[in-house]
Design a protein around this motif. Sequence first.
Motif, short mmCIF file in Angstrom:
data_model
loop_
_atom_site.label_atom_id
_atom_site.label_comp_id
_atom_site.label_asym_id
_atom_site.label_seq_id
_atom_site.Cartn_x
_atom_site.Cartn_y
_atom_site.Cartn_z
N VAL A 63 29.94 47.65 33.81
CA VAL A 63 31.32 47.61 33.72
C VAL A 63 31.64 46.45 34.63
O VAL A 63 31.44 46.31 35.64
N VAL A 64 32.51 45.77 34.30
CA VAL A 64 33.47 44.82 34.82
C VAL A 64 34.07 45.45 36.10
O VAL A 64 34.99 46.38 35.91
N ALA A 65 33.71 44.86 37.01
CA ALA A 65 34.18 45.37 38.32
C ALA A 65 35.33 44.47 39.01
O ALA A 65 36.02 44.70 40.27
N GLY A 66 35.77 43.44 38.53
CA GLY A 66 36.65 42.29 39.19
C GLY A 66 37.43 41.61 37.99
O GLY A 66 37.07 41.79 36.72
N VAL A 67 38.38 40.89 38.35
CA VAL A 67 39.36 40.41 37.37
C VAL A 67 38.55 38.94 36.83
O VAL A 67 38.09 38.38 37.53
N SER A 68 38.61 38.96 35.39
CA SER A 68 38.05 37.69 34.92
C SER A 68 38.72 37.59 33.45
O SER A 68 39.79 38.24 33.42
N LYS A 69 37.96 36.90 32.61
CA LYS A 69 38.41 36.82 31.22
C LYS A 69 38.45 38.21 30.58
O LYS A 69 39.27 38.60 29.53
N PHE A 70 37.67 39.04 31.23
CA PHE A 70 37.52 40.47 30.70
C PHE A 70 38.55 41.21 31.73
O PHE A 70 38.71 40.99 32.83
N LYS A 71 38.80 42.50 31.38
CA LYS A 71 39.65 43.40 32.02
C LYS A 71 38.51 44.27 32.81
O LYS A 71 37.46 44.64 32.66
N LYS A 72 39.21 44.49 34.19
CA LYS A 72 38.37 45.47 34.91
C LYS A 72 38.29 46.79 34.30
O LYS A 72 39.22 47.47 33.60
N GLY A 73 36.93 47.46 34.36
CA GLY A 73 36.85 48.49 33.42
C GLY A 73 36.16 48.08 32.01
O GLY A 73 35.64 49.30 31.37
N ASP A 74 36.08 47.04 31.62
CA ASP A 74 35.56 46.57 30.37
C ASP A 74 34.04 46.98 30.53
O ASP A 74 33.41 46.64 31.42
N GLU A 75 33.56 47.36 29.43
CA GLU A 75 31.85 47.46 29.14
C GLU A 75 31.53 46.53 28.37
O GLU A 75 31.71 46.18 27.31
N VAL A 76 30.57 45.62 29.24
CA VAL A 76 30.12 44.39 28.85
C VAL A 76 28.63 44.47 28.81
O VAL A 76 27.96 45.42 29.35
N TYR A 77 27.95 43.39 27.97
CA TYR A 77 26.58 43.34 27.96
C TYR A 77 26.30 41.84 28.07
O TYR A 77 27.11 41.01 27.45
N GLY A 78 25.17 41.46 28.52
CA GLY A 78 24.90 39.85 28.26
C GLY A 78 23.65 39.72 29.26
O GLY A 78 22.62 40.49 29.26
N ASN A 79 23.29 38.35 29.62
CA ASN A 79 22.28 38.08 30.46
C ASN A 79 22.98 37.09 31.68
O ASN A 79 23.82 36.90 31.82
N ILE A 80 22.07 37.35 32.65
CA ILE A 80 22.36 36.89 34.08
C ILE A 80 22.01 35.44 34.32
O ILE A 80 22.89 34.57 34.73
N HIS A 81 20.76 35.03 33.69
CA HIS A 81 20.05 33.65 33.78
C HIS A 81 20.21 32.71 32.81
O HIS A 81 19.81 33.19 31.68
N ASP A 82 20.58 31.33 33.27
CA ASP A 82 20.52 30.51 32.09
C ASP A 82 19.26 29.43 32.25
O ASP A 82 19.63 28.53 33.20
#
Length: 335
Positions: A63-82
């Motif tokens: 869950v997004v915990a800060g302000v970004s291009k996503f809204k706080k509270g948005d449920e996201v998925y993805g990857n940490i490392h590149d």
Amino acid sequence: MEKARFDEENGSPDVPSAGSGSVLIKVRAASVNPVEYKMRQCAVLRSANAPFAMVPGFALPGVVAGVSKFKKGDEVYGNIHDFTGGNPKQAGALEDFAVADDHMLALKPSSLSFEEAATLPLALQAFDTVDFQKGQSVFIVGGAGGVGSLAIQLAKNVFEASRIVSSCITGKFEFVKSLGADLVVDYTKQSYEQVDEKFDFVFDTIGESFKSYVVVKEGGKIVDIASFPPHPRALQFIVKPQGSDLERLGKYIDSGKLKPVIDPKSPYAFSDVVKTSKHLKSRRARGKIVISPRAVNLIMAFIISLAFIFIIVAAAAETQPTNPKLNRGGDPQHN
């Protein structure tokens, strides 16, 4: 949830903080991958200039915990490392909060739980890399694993392969066939040299390209995601996390073309992270191995439920009326 680290002498990383172009995420689940136990051997890390101490874990939903291009509270998925950028982060997915570049994330499909979302590797990039075409054939090495189980579904339902053959142990044949494989080979009983067919694409998910290369057609392509280095004919493939690919996966999930596969022993509690590594190295996993902070809560809920049932049963036994014949005193046959 405590942090799990591959510690060396340099100490522990700082508390994650999100800068410009990155996202602070409250971690709700994570998955583990073969490359993560290879990290302990440090070969992959040192070749990529990775820092120590390093918190393991690549794929995560949260869950997004800060302000970004996503809204706080948005449920996201993805990857940490590149790792393709040559400078992986110090902090990974196996901690309370993680930071990821916003272009590595996408909104989580609403139909998936956090644990299910953690199972989705970017296996489709391998098919894109070799420019896989409709009607081509593919041999997927390790079809029952976390990457292989998704790769079979992609080959069948997205890329429309004409022939899908995969390898696993006999006990997982029906599972792998249910994913879409036309034929399954038991790698413990049959060598690659004994496979009669040749394939346009060999997708090696377990790092055996020095053996599996023999089943590729002349001019065919091999991708190996777990050997460092792979066979000279194989492409050493490292995922480049991209939110756009995750959005594609989300559409395939929503349309029913792909289904997440969680290993039956999952989700593991965070405190059992060492067990996940042993299970991963055993090559006996079926689907993706998932770690979830909810696992402890689920176990506790189960224990509490059992205790509650026991209390109800005990209370019912105490209030159960006794045999009325025995309440008259003496022998009931002589009263």
